[in-house]
Design an enzyme around this catalytic site. Sequence first.
Site, PDB file in Angstrom:
ATOM      1  N   ASN A   1       0.871  -1.311   0.053  1.00 31.17           N
ATOM      2  CA  ASN A   1      -0.173   0.110   0.039  1.00 31.17           C
ATOM      3  C   ASN A   1       0.732   1.320  -0.058  1.00 31.17           C
ATOM      4  OD1 ASN A   1       1.003  -0.222   2.638  1.00 31.17           O
ATOM      5  ND2 ASN A   1      -1.114  -0.298   3.456  1.00 31.17           N
TER       6      ASN A   1
ATOM      7  N   HIS B   1       4.053   3.972   4.768  1.00 35.01           N
ATOM      8  CA  HIS B   1       3.876   3.736   6.086  1.00 35.01           C
ATOM      9  C   HIS B   1       3.732   5.272   6.726  1.00 35.01           C
ATOM     10  CE1 HIS B   1       4.092   2.521  10.113  1.00 35.01           C
ATOM     11  NE2 HIS B   1       4.971   3.469  10.281  1.00 35.01           N
TER      12      HIS B   1
HETATM   13  N1  UDP Z   1      -1.519  -4.989   6.289  1.00 42.56           N
HETATM   14  C1  UDP Z   1      -1.526  -6.398   5.571  1.00 42.56           C
HETATM   15  N2  UDP Z   1      -2.988  -6.989   5.839  1.00 42.56           N
HETATM   16  C2  UDP Z   1      -3.749  -6.372   6.247  1.00 42.56           C
HETATM   17  C3  UDP Z   1      -3.575  -5.225   7.217  1.00 42.56           C
HETATM   18  C4  UDP Z   1      -2.144  -4.498   7.073  1.00 42.56           C
HETATM   19  O1  UDP Z   1      -1.132  -6.858   4.924  1.00 42.56           O
HETATM   20  O2  UDP Z   1      -4.888  -6.971   6.723  1.00 42.56           O
HETATM   21  C5  UDP Z   1       0.024  -4.722   6.213  1.00 42.56           C
HETATM   22  C6  UDP Z   1       0.038  -3.097   5.419  1.00 42.56           C
HETATM   23  O3  UDP Z   1       0.961  -3.203   4.531  1.00 42.56           O
HETATM   24  C7  UDP Z   1      -0.205  -2.136   6.414  1.00 42.56           C
HETATM   25  C8  UDP Z   1       0.618  -2.608   7.572  1.00 42.56           C
HETATM   26  O4  UDP Z   1       0.584  -4.234   7.489  1.00 42.56           O
HETATM   27  O5  UDP Z   1       0.483  -0.775   6.120  1.00 42.56           O
HETATM   28  C9  UDP Z   1       0.375  -2.260   8.993  1.00 42.56           C
HETATM   29  O6  UDP Z   1      -1.095  -2.274   9.481  1.00 42.56           O
HETATM   30  P1  UDP Z   1      -1.703  -1.314  10.018  1.00 42.56           P
HETATM   31  O7  UDP Z   1      -2.899  -1.896  10.316  1.00 42.56           O
HETATM   32  O8  UDP Z   1      -0.772  -0.818  11.077  1.00 42.56           O
HETATM   33  O9  UDP Z   1      -2.112  -0.393   8.932  1.00 42.56           O
HETATM   34  P2  UDP Z   1      -1.591   1.044   8.480  1.00 42.56           P
HETATM   35  O10 UDP Z   1      -1.186   1.964  10.074  1.00 42.56           O
HETATM   36  O11 UDP Z   1      -0.256   1.100   7.692  1.00 42.56           O
HETATM   37  O12 UDP Z   1      -2.495   1.845   7.828  1.00 42.56           O
HETATM   38 MG    MG Z   2      -0.090   0.972  11.454  1.00 44.67          MG
END
Ligand code: UDP
Ligand code: MG
Length: 138
Positions: free
Chosen positions: A112, A115
């Site tokens: 995505n 970060h």
């Molecule tokens: N991610 C994933 N599958 C999911 C949710 C998250 O692969 O179902 C990955 C994605 O790259 C995400 C990272 O894990 O950016 C960290 O997850 P988080 O829930 O902290 O999301 P963020 O803070 O990056 O929006």
């Molecule tokens: Mg996060």
Amino acid sequence: MERTFAIIKPDAVARHLAGDILKRIEASGLRVVGLRLTQLSRADAESFYAVHKERPFYGSLCDYMTSGPVIVAVLAGEGAIKRWRDLMGATDPAKAAAGTIRKDFGQNVEQNATHGSDAPETAAQEIAFFFRGLELLP
Ligand code: UDP
Ligand code: MG
């Protein structure tokens, strides 16, 4: 003045989107006070995402985050944490609002593009994980 931590993730660097993403950061008025190209080791990725260690996507996430170079950055400005999260958009590009980085550049919920720290405590931790104080502009 608040600081937050940003990563331009491997999928975005590989697809030559770093310039476009930095352009959006600059256009938003956030100030770049730290910037470096690097590649995460397995231990780096596992430690950085330790909070997600029990989640089913953890192994795949660590594979992805070590798959190529990333750009790590520290952004500063009033309300920087929320402003950077808003610029990025929702975690899943399919659910992200129009005009956000993840909507425009993300490929799927894992790959995505970027970060961003989610709170002041995590921002401080994440900045310290990647940067020494002397590497940051005042
Ligand atoms: N991610 C994933 N599958 C999911 C949710 C998250 O692969 O179902 C990955 C994605 O790259 C995400 C990272 O894990 O950016 C960290 O997850 P988080 O829930 O902290 O999301 P963020 O803070 O990056 O929006
Ligand atoms: Mg996060």
